[in-house]
Design an enzyme around this catalytic site. Sequence first.
Site, PDB file in Angstrom:
ATOM      1  N   GLU B  49       0.967  -1.124   0.182  1.00  0.00           N
ATOM      2  CA  GLU B  49      -0.053   0.074  -0.215  1.00  0.00           C
ATOM      3  C   GLU B  49       0.932   1.444  -0.058  1.00  0.00           C
ATOM      4  O   GLU B  49       1.884   1.302   0.701  1.00  0.00           O
ATOM      5  CB  GLU B  49      -0.846  -0.217   1.222  1.00  0.00           C
ATOM      6  CG  GLU B  49      -2.072  -1.015   1.221  1.00  0.00           C
ATOM      7  CD  GLU B  49      -2.848  -0.937   2.669  1.00  0.00           C
ATOM      8  OE1 GLU B  49      -2.905   0.296   3.284  1.00  0.00           O
ATOM      9  OE2 GLU B  49      -3.582  -1.819   2.632  1.00  0.00           O
ATOM     10  N   ASP B  60      -5.895   9.485  10.306  1.00  0.00           N
ATOM     11  CA  ASP B  60      -4.307   9.153  10.670  1.00  0.00           C
ATOM     12  C   ASP B  60      -4.016   9.154  11.981  1.00  0.00           C
ATOM     13  O   ASP B  60      -4.046  10.503  12.184  1.00  0.00           O
ATOM     14  CB  ASP B  60      -3.330   9.392   9.429  1.00  0.00           C
ATOM     15  CG  ASP B  60      -3.749   8.658   8.333  1.00  0.00           C
ATOM     16  OD1 ASP B  60      -3.717   7.350   8.324  1.00  0.00           O
ATOM     17  OD2 ASP B  60      -3.723   9.079   7.044  1.00  0.00           O
TER      18      ASP B  60
END
Lengths: 411, 266
Positions: B49, B60
């Site tokens: 990824e 995040d």
Amino acid sequence: MILRKGIQVIDQGDELGFWGGKFGGNFVPETLKKPIEDLEILFNKLKKDKKFIAERDKYFKNWIGVPTRFIKLKNLTKHVGGAQIWSKVVSDANGGAHKIYNATVHCLLAKRSGKKIICGDTGAGYAGKMLSMAAKKFGLKCKIFMGAKDIERQQPNVRAMKKNGAEVIPVYSGSQTLVDAVSECMRFWVANCDTTAMCVGSTVGPAVFVRICGWSTSQISRELKVQLIEEFGSIPKKLKLYNCVGGGSSSFGFWNEFMDYDKKQCEFIGVEAGGPTKSKRHAAPLTHGSKIGILHGAAQYVNQNSDGQIEETESISAGLDYPGISPLHCFLKDTKRARYTAASDEEALKAYKLVTKYEKLRPSLEPSHAFSVAIREAKKMSKNTIVVVNSCGDAYKDKKILINRLGRKYA
Amino acid sequence: MLNQIDLAFKKAKEENRPALLTYTVAGDSSKSQSLVILNTISKYADILELGIPHNTPVADGSQIQTSAYRAIKNGIKIEDIFWIVKKYKKNKNSKPIILMGYYNMIFQYGEKKFLEKCKRVGVNGLIIVDLPWPENKSFTKKCIKKSIYLIQLLSPTTSKERLNKIIKDSHPMNYFISMLSTTGGKLKVSPKKIMSNYFKIKKINPKKNVVIGFGITEKSIKSLKKADGLVVGSAICKEISVSIQKRQNPVTNVANLVKKLKNKIL
């Protein structure tokens, strides 16, 4: 794009939460889908519930102290010459700004949903201060996210939050201002949505937060409508409503009840933060024609670069220092119901000096932006034009900046 | 034709282990180093990824934020990310690439143009953190037309009814978020509980591969090895940050970490 009459603007979004088919929505991580849906169901039910409305009104009246004053600024009017300048002194509200309405409603909703903790973001510190007050009032634990730069420049509000028992969490990422505080608050909610309610401090964020905030601040225009009729016998033929616009919560609330009037009768003027005259940076996405993008869960006009990175803003006023703008205002701009312009830092300071020189009113730096444009435009208007400026915050919090920029005499 | 992603899962199953997915931020700490890291870890990881750094990442945690800010500060642009993928895919041992990012970047680039470019450089899948179902329905269809998988995220808060609907519309790979957390949070749920949630999802359509991510480290990876695949992201980003701090080579350190992770699930 059509703004419909006879239906509240907050309820004019489509089933995915978009106003005008493209502003707003729910661009959120999967984890937040469920808590947002739960909040939507609760809010849609309670906003029609007479008992809940009575409860809200009880706290608004007895605790917030509504209605706030509607006063004529006689000396300023005389000095400017032209339209009559009035002010809706929303800073009379408990805590000193309009943010108390949204904070109170969010705490009432949190209580109903059984949540014990509430988290919120703040820029100027008003949203945080009010949330800490309301949380204390309703027995909720409170966490406030605030950019490190804003903590530095808005100390009086930080002290107030702490005094109310809230935990103030400094945010050091990015520009260390409101935009980062909102991001960090959303992150906290992602990780704690099972126990914690979130209060977004303005008419921004995922659609339901835009709606709750707009519904709450609309108290301002409900009062103003009554006060105008008391004063003039009817809604004036030429009414101009000036309000500063950061996220857009006070302006939306100031205008909502007048939405269905023809704009020739009731004109809405939103004043964004143009930033320092010498800087290219600003917090005025509507005035400067920023492109539509996604910020904090909603599609809106937002300051960004060609790659889609959100750009840093600059403004003397922490409360307006936000790169985006409420989807409601994007909608009002594109349907041409409201007109948007900007005032620079210097213009806001000049307006502050003028207002405080002539009147017993100390608008904070945010509404000083609105005063700047109102004064400039009122000069050219007829005497039967009624200009109303929402003085939505008190300058107490800006003491440090005012001393720095204007000297002790003005602080 | 099978998407390379399917082949990677197939291979891991044949070896009786979960697929190892790594996450690094494109351009961290530079465009070229980011490419070297991908090339080096390809030896151990099954699917890579690659994060598209964004400066207001609402899902995040601090490790990935640090990596993203570093990459942006070093001037990474979306075109550079395509360059990295294109170069990487020229490596004959290359693995499937999944770009992971926030919708605004794609929206500004233009959905159509973005997908065409992805296809051209060899992107195999996409994860868009803030474009959930049903908002992503039309984009999902556009992706599959280019043989690119749009990987749906599933969370512990996703209701049963919603899970059914999402999985029905999904491509052959989905991503289960282990717990209520941003990326890189401390694992606050027992691996047993995570696996029990995981199997409930798996049961809905056993044919679709489901990976687990968020909070997985060297310590916890072994206990989740019954999954189809496991994603490690923040731990790798942290390794890069620590290496830079200690003036060590991030490439070697990251490669060692990924190798160790792989050994834990063999």
